[in-house]
Design a protein around this motif. Structure first.
Motif, PDB file in Angstrom:
ATOM      1  N   ALA A 169       0.828  -1.209   0.000  1.00  0.00           N
ATOM      2  CA  ALA A 169       0.000   0.000   0.000  1.00  0.00           C
ATOM      3  C   ALA A 169       0.864   1.261   0.000  1.00  0.00           C
ATOM      4  CB  ALA A 169      -0.944  -0.003   1.191  1.00  0.00           C
ATOM      5  N   GLU A 170       1.966   1.255   0.764  1.00  0.00           N
ATOM      6  CA  GLU A 170       2.842   2.424   0.816  1.00  0.00           C
ATOM      7  C   GLU A 170       3.440   2.711  -0.560  1.00  0.00           C
ATOM      8  OE1 GLU A 170       7.115   3.335   2.721  1.00  0.00           O
ATOM      9  OE2 GLU A 170       5.561   2.794   4.172  1.00  0.00           O
ATOM     10  N   SER A 171       3.860   1.679  -1.251  1.00  0.00           N
ATOM     11  CA  SER A 171       4.426   1.830  -2.581  1.00  0.00           C
ATOM     12  C   SER A 171       3.379   2.369  -3.555  1.00  0.00           C
ATOM     13  CB  SER A 171       4.969   0.490  -3.074  1.00  0.00           C
ATOM     14  OG  SER A 171       5.503   0.627  -4.365  1.00  0.00           O
ATOM     15  N   GLU A 172       2.137   1.918  -3.390  1.00  0.00           N
ATOM     16  CA  GLU A 172       1.050   2.397  -4.257  1.00  0.00           C
ATOM     17  C   GLU A 172       0.802   3.877  -4.026  1.00  0.00           C
ATOM     18  OE1 GLU A 172      -3.649   1.655  -4.576  1.00  0.00           O
ATOM     19  OE2 GLU A 172      -2.408  -0.133  -4.846  1.00  0.00           O
ATOM     20  N   GLU A 173       0.828   4.322  -2.770  1.00  0.00           N
ATOM     21  CA  GLU A 173       0.627   5.746  -2.465  1.00  0.00           C
ATOM     22  C   GLU A 173       1.749   6.584  -3.059  1.00  0.00           C
ATOM     23  OE1 GLU A 173      -2.040   7.331  -1.213  1.00  0.00           O
ATOM     24  OE2 GLU A 173      -2.943   5.338  -1.325  1.00  0.00           O
ATOM     25  N   GLU A 174       2.979   6.099  -2.967  1.00  0.00           N
ATOM     26  CA  GLU A 174       4.111   6.810  -3.555  1.00  0.00           C
ATOM     27  C   GLU A 174       3.968   6.879  -5.070  1.00  0.00           C
ATOM     28  OE1 GLU A 174       7.585   4.765  -2.233  1.00  0.00           O
ATOM     29  OE2 GLU A 174       7.363   5.433  -0.161  1.00  0.00           O
ATOM     30  N   ALA A 175       3.543   5.786  -5.683  1.00  0.00           N
ATOM     31  CA  ALA A 175       3.361   5.755  -7.132  1.00  0.00           C
ATOM     32  C   ALA A 175       2.289   6.749  -7.558  1.00  0.00           C
ATOM     33  CB  ALA A 175       2.993   4.342  -7.591  1.00  0.00           C
ATOM     34  N   LYS A 176       1.207   6.821  -6.785  1.00  0.00           N
ATOM     35  CA  LYS A 176       0.132   7.766  -7.093  1.00  0.00           C
ATOM     36  C   LYS A 176       0.622   9.201  -6.961  1.00  0.00           C
ATOM     37  CE  LYS A 176      -3.623   6.771  -4.818  1.00  0.00           C
ATOM     38  NZ  LYS A 176      -4.675   6.191  -3.965  1.00  0.00           N
ATOM     39  N   ALA A 177       1.390   9.473  -5.932  1.00  0.00           N
ATOM     40  CA  ALA A 177       1.916  10.825  -5.733  1.00  0.00           C
ATOM     41  C   ALA A 177       2.870  11.218  -6.860  1.00  0.00           C
ATOM     42  CB  ALA A 177       2.613  10.925  -4.381  1.00  0.00           C
ATOM     43  N   GLU A 178       3.724  10.290  -7.270  1.00  0.00           N
ATOM     44  CA  GLU A 178       4.653  10.568  -8.362  1.00  0.00           C
ATOM     45  C   GLU A 178       3.904  10.765  -9.681  1.00  0.00           C
ATOM     46  OE1 GLU A 178       7.676   7.566  -8.518  1.00  0.00           O
ATOM     47  OE2 GLU A 178       8.393   8.053  -6.506  1.00  0.00           O
ATOM     48  N   ALA A 179       2.865   9.971  -9.906  1.00  0.00           N
ATOM     49  CA  ALA A 179       2.071  10.118 -11.122  1.00  0.00           C
ATOM     50  C   ALA A 179       1.351  11.464 -11.138  1.00  0.00           C
ATOM     51  CB  ALA A 179       1.073   8.969 -11.260  1.00  0.00           C
ATOM     52  N   ALA A 180       0.826  11.882  -9.991  1.00  0.00           N
ATOM     53  CA  ALA A 180       0.154  13.184  -9.905  1.00  0.00           C
ATOM     54  C   ALA A 180       1.138  14.324 -10.181  1.00  0.00           C
ATOM     55  CB  ALA A 180      -0.506  13.350  -8.538  1.00  0.00           C
ATOM     56  N   ALA A 181       2.355  14.197  -9.676  1.00  0.00           N
ATOM     57  CA  ALA A 181       3.384  15.205  -9.945  1.00  0.00           C
ATOM     58  C   ALA A 181       3.722  15.239 -11.438  1.00  0.00           C
ATOM     59  CB  ALA A 181       4.638  14.925  -9.120  1.00  0.00           C
ATOM     60  N   ALA A 182       3.778  14.067 -12.061  1.00  0.00           N
ATOM     61  CA  ALA A 182       4.044  13.995 -13.502  1.00  0.00           C
ATOM     62  C   ALA A 182       2.918  14.652 -14.296  1.00  0.00           C
ATOM     63  CB  ALA A 182       4.226  12.539 -13.930  1.00  0.00           C
ATOM     64  N   VAL A 183       1.680  14.513 -13.828  1.00  0.00           N
ATOM     65  CA  VAL A 183       0.537  15.153 -14.481  1.00  0.00           C
ATOM     66  C   VAL A 183       0.688  16.669 -14.411  1.00  0.00           C
ATOM     67  CG1 VAL A 183      -1.942  15.581 -14.295  1.00  0.00           C
ATOM     68  CG2 VAL A 183      -1.067  13.251 -14.138  1.00  0.00           C
ATOM     69  N   ARG A 184       1.028  17.190 -13.227  1.00  0.00           N
ATOM     70  CA  ARG A 184       1.198  18.637 -13.085  1.00  0.00           C
ATOM     71  C   ARG A 184       2.293  19.150 -14.011  1.00  0.00           C
ATOM     72  NH1 ARG A 184      -0.261  17.205  -7.831  1.00  0.00           N
ATOM     73  NH2 ARG A 184       1.868  16.821  -7.156  1.00  0.00           N
ATOM     74  N   GLN A 185       3.399  18.410 -14.102  1.00  0.00           N
ATOM     75  CA  GLN A 185       4.501  18.801 -14.987  1.00  0.00           C
ATOM     76  C   GLN A 185       4.066  18.772 -16.448  1.00  0.00           C
ATOM     77  OE1 GLN A 185       7.740  16.106 -13.863  1.00  0.00           O
ATOM     78  NE2 GLN A 185       8.990  17.935 -13.572  1.00  0.00           N
ATOM     79  N   ALA A 186       3.353  17.742 -16.838  1.00  0.00           N
ATOM     80  CA  ALA A 186       2.914  17.615 -18.227  1.00  0.00           C
ATOM     81  C   ALA A 186       1.985  18.754 -18.616  1.00  0.00           C
ATOM     82  CB  ALA A 186       2.225  16.269 -18.449  1.00  0.00           C
ATOM     83  N   LEU A 187       1.089  19.129 -17.717  1.00  0.00           N
ATOM     84  CA  LEU A 187       0.177  20.231 -18.009  1.00  0.00           C
ATOM     85  C   LEU A 187       0.928  21.555 -18.076  1.00  0.00           C
ATOM     86  CD1 LEU A 187      -2.899  19.212 -15.852  1.00  0.00           C
ATOM     87  CD2 LEU A 187      -2.717  19.191 -18.356  1.00  0.00           C
ATOM     88  N   ALA A 188       1.902  21.748 -17.205  1.00  0.00           N
ATOM     89  CA  ALA A 188       2.694  22.982 -17.222  1.00  0.00           C
ATOM     90  C   ALA A 188       3.504  23.093 -18.515  1.00  0.00           C
ATOM     91  CB  ALA A 188       3.606  23.032 -16.008  1.00  0.00           C
ATOM     92  N   ALA A 189       3.956  21.954 -19.036  1.00  0.00           N
ATOM     93  CA  ALA A 189       4.760  21.949 -20.257  1.00  0.00           C
ATOM     94  C   ALA A 189       3.924  22.069 -21.531  1.00  0.00           C
ATOM     95  CB  ALA A 189       5.593  20.665 -20.314  1.00  0.00           C
ATOM     96  N   LEU A 190       2.634  21.825 -21.420  1.00  0.00           N
ATOM     97  CA  LEU A 190       1.759  21.887 -22.586  1.00  0.00           C
ATOM     98  C   LEU A 190       1.581  23.340 -23.007  1.00  0.00           C
ATOM     99  CD1 LEU A 190       0.161  19.816 -24.273  1.00  0.00           C
ATOM    100  CD2 LEU A 190      -1.797  20.268 -22.806  1.00  0.00           C
ATOM    101  N   ALA A 191       1.715  23.612 -24.291  1.00  0.00           N
ATOM    102  CA  ALA A 191       1.570  24.971 -24.809  1.00  0.00           C
ATOM    103  C   ALA A 191       0.200  25.523 -24.432  1.00  0.00           C
ATOM    104  CB  ALA A 191       1.740  24.976 -26.320  1.00  0.00           C
TER     105      ALA A 191
END
Length: 101
Positions: free
Chosen positions: A34-56
């Motif tokens: 479960a801890e690994s899943e929470e970390e994976a979700k947090a990292e994925a959410a951070a990647a989403v924020r980065q992807a949206l910021a990088a989108l023109a």
């Protein structure tokens, strides 16, 4: 899906494509703990924020472009962490601009 797992993300944007809250990411079938899943979700959410910021800015109004950028960001994040590319679905919720009357 049985081998690579699944991921679902929901993002809420305004009419201009600005993220209005934290991305909600759910993953199934990737993490053994479960801890690994929470970390994976947090990292994925951070990647989403980065992807949206990088989108023109002009592409942030295009739901298809937003979904694809977010989908790829999540898959890359989870592949880097777990070595798997899950089936990924993205839900984009757009809130209309609120005009003052």
């Amino acid at each position: 899906m049985a081998y690579n797992g699944t991921a679902v993300a929901t993002i809420i944007l305004d009419a201009t494509g600005r993220l209005l809250g934290d991305p909600q990411v759910t993953v199934h079938g990737l993490a053994a703990e479960a801890e690994s899943e929470e970390e994976a979700k947090a990292e994925a959410a951070a990647a989403v924020r980065q992807a949206l910021a990088a989108l023109a800015p002009g592409r942030r109004g295009d739901d298809h472009a937003v979904k694809e950028a977010v989908r790829l960001a999540i898959r890359r994040s989870l592949n880097a962490r777990h070595g798997k590319k899950p089936v990924t679905d993205v839900h984009v919720v757009r809130l209309p601009a609120i005009s003052s009357a």
